[in-house]
Design a protein around this motif. Structure first.
Motif, mmCIF file in Angstrom:
data_model
loop_
_atom_site.group_PDB
_atom_site.id
_atom_site.type_symbol
_atom_site.label_atom_id
_atom_site.label_comp_id
_atom_site.label_asym_id
_atom_site.label_seq_id
_atom_site.Cartn_x
_atom_site.Cartn_y
_atom_site.Cartn_z
ATOM 1 N N LEU A 124 -3.300 0.386 -5.679
ATOM 2 C CA LEU A 124 -2.868 0.815 -4.483
ATOM 3 C C LEU A 124 -3.835 0.469 -3.188
ATOM 4 C CD1 LEU A 124 -0.782 2.142 -2.286
ATOM 5 C CD2 LEU A 124 -1.745 4.391 -3.115
ATOM 6 N N HIS A 125 -4.990 1.002 -3.599
ATOM 7 C CA HIS A 125 -6.075 0.573 -2.590
ATOM 8 C C HIS A 125 -6.289 -0.802 -2.348
ATOM 9 C CE1 HIS A 125 -7.163 4.526 -1.741
ATOM 10 N NE2 HIS A 125 -7.356 5.019 -2.879
ATOM 11 N N GLU A 126 -6.122 -1.692 -3.268
ATOM 12 C CA GLU A 126 -6.145 -3.132 -3.224
ATOM 13 C C GLU A 126 -5.065 -3.813 -2.453
ATOM 14 O OE1 GLU A 126 -7.135 -4.600 -7.138
ATOM 15 O OE2 GLU A 126 -8.937 -3.307 -7.409
ATOM 16 N N GLU A 127 -3.819 -3.083 -2.941
ATOM 17 C CA GLU A 127 -2.853 -3.785 -2.125
ATOM 18 C C GLU A 127 -2.755 -3.365 -0.602
ATOM 19 O OE1 GLU A 127 -0.871 -5.697 -3.306
ATOM 20 O OE2 GLU A 127 -0.696 -5.433 -5.594
ATOM 21 N N ILE A 128 -3.254 -2.056 -0.296
ATOM 22 C CA ILE A 128 -3.653 -1.655 0.969
ATOM 23 C C ILE A 128 -4.372 -2.693 1.822
ATOM 24 C CG2 ILE A 128 -4.584 0.012 2.767
ATOM 25 C CD1 ILE A 128 -3.244 1.945 0.694
ATOM 26 N N ALA A 129 -5.450 -3.150 1.236
ATOM 27 C CA ALA A 129 -6.169 -4.102 1.649
ATOM 28 C C ALA A 129 -5.770 -5.372 1.781
ATOM 29 C CB ALA A 129 -7.733 -4.139 0.568
ATOM 30 N N HIS A 130 -4.881 -5.871 0.836
ATOM 31 C CA HIS A 130 -3.982 -6.939 1.167
ATOM 32 C C HIS A 130 -3.369 -6.966 2.336
ATOM 33 C CE1 HIS A 130 -4.052 -8.085 -3.376
ATOM 34 N NE2 HIS A 130 -5.338 -8.186 -3.092
ATOM 35 N N VAL A 131 -2.699 -5.816 2.759
ATOM 36 C CA VAL A 131 -1.938 -5.966 3.918
ATOM 37 C C VAL A 131 -2.747 -6.158 5.310
ATOM 38 C CG1 VAL A 131 -0.560 -4.249 5.373
ATOM 39 C CG2 VAL A 131 0.039 -4.376 3.195
ATOM 40 N N ASN A 132 -3.879 -5.220 5.151
ATOM 41 C CA ASN A 132 -4.959 -5.353 6.276
ATOM 42 C C ASN A 132 -5.487 -6.927 6.322
ATOM 43 O OD1 ASN A 132 -4.823 -2.752 6.826
ATOM 44 N ND2 ASN A 132 -6.402 -2.155 5.531
ATOM 45 N N GLU A 133 -5.731 -7.695 5.108
ATOM 46 C CA GLU A 133 -6.177 -8.925 5.284
ATOM 47 C C GLU A 133 -4.969 -9.983 5.932
ATOM 48 O OE1 GLU A 133 -7.152 -10.201 1.247
ATOM 49 O OE2 GLU A 133 -8.540 -8.561 1.096
ATOM 50 N N ILE A 134 -3.945 -9.639 5.711
ATOM 51 C CA ILE A 134 -2.623 -10.531 6.429
ATOM 52 C C ILE A 134 -2.577 -10.290 7.654
ATOM 53 C CG2 ILE A 134 -0.301 -10.941 6.539
ATOM 54 C CD1 ILE A 134 -0.216 -10.315 3.400
ATOM 55 N N ASP A 135 -2.881 -9.094 8.175
ATOM 56 C CA ASP A 135 -2.994 -8.707 9.436
ATOM 57 C C ASP A 135 -4.179 -9.441 10.256
ATOM 58 O OD1 ASP A 135 -0.760 -7.019 9.230
ATOM 59 O OD2 ASP A 135 -1.861 -5.117 9.267
ATOM 60 N N ASP A 136 -5.161 -9.467 9.531
ATOM 61 C CA ASP A 136 -6.269 -9.833 9.814
ATOM 62 C C ASP A 136 -6.060 -11.501 10.459
ATOM 63 O OD1 ASP A 136 -7.784 -7.511 10.115
ATOM 64 O OD2 ASP A 136 -8.850 -8.067 8.466
ATOM 65 N N MET A 137 -5.562 -12.005 9.401
ATOM 66 C CA MET A 137 -5.079 -13.708 9.512
ATOM 67 C C MET A 137 -4.294 -13.685 10.530
ATOM 68 S SD MET A 137 -4.734 -14.429 5.260
ATOM 69 C CE MET A 137 -4.303 -16.304 5.627
ATOM 70 N N LYS A 138 -3.050 -12.871 10.613
ATOM 71 C CA LYS A 138 -2.277 -13.120 11.839
ATOM 72 C C LYS A 138 -2.995 -13.078 13.186
ATOM 73 C CE LYS A 138 1.724 -11.192 11.239
ATOM 74 N NZ LYS A 138 2.720 -10.233 11.068
ATOM 75 N N MET A 139 -3.828 -12.154 13.189
ATOM 76 C CA MET A 139 -4.623 -11.740 14.411
ATOM 77 C C MET A 139 -5.483 -13.065 14.859
ATOM 78 S SD MET A 139 -3.948 -9.095 15.853
ATOM 79 C CE MET A 139 -5.124 -8.813 17.090
#
Length: 145
Positions: A124-139
């Motif tokens: 779960l924590h790794e999947e949350i990190a994936h969401v955050n990484e995608i958000d960072d890539m979009k930014m």
């Protein structure tokens, strides 16, 4: 060993999700490479490897519980015509994973299955990190435009 059938159901759903994610990220990696976006292709390939590692950990738990792992009915690959569409599709995939793992973790905790709960919480924590990484890539993309 007596295993709760709902726990097995959650683990199998999670395995199916992870194998679907591997398939999607690999296909998107190929597409990005064909577009000439080598950096994105490498990032997507790395994501596929991370999802494969999640699948391996889930398989190990299923085997420990005496069940042969079986991912069924993989979700269709979702591509896109642009980097933005790929990232949006992948974010939705990862948000679905977060919800899945939150629900599965809650079940494991209710069942006092500490080993399964620890596995699910870690992923779960790794999947949350994936969401955050995608958000960072979009930014980053937005800042470059």
């Amino acid at each position: 060993m007596s295993v709760d059938s709902r726990t097995l159901g959650w683990l199998t759903r999670a395995l199916t999700h992870e194998m679907s994610a591997v398939q999607q990220y690999l296909a998107q990696s190929v597409l990005a490479r064909l577009w000439g976006d080598i950096a994105l292709a490498e990032k997507l390939r790395h994501e596929a490897a991370e999802e494969m590692e999640h699948a391996e950990r889930l398989m190990e738990r299923l085997i420990q519980l005496g069940v042969a792992p079986s991912a069924t009915n993989l979700a269709p690959v979702r591509l896109g015509r642009s980097r933005d569409v790929l990232l949006a599709v992948d974010r939705a995939l990862e948000v679905d994973a977060v919800r899945l793992y939150q629900d599965a973790l809650a079940h494991a905790q209710r069942m006092h299955d500490t080993d399964t709960a620890a596995l699910l919480e870690s992923i779960l924590h790794e999947e949350i990190a994936h969401v955050n990484e995608i958000d960072d890539m979009k930014m980053e993309q937005t800042n470059h435009d």
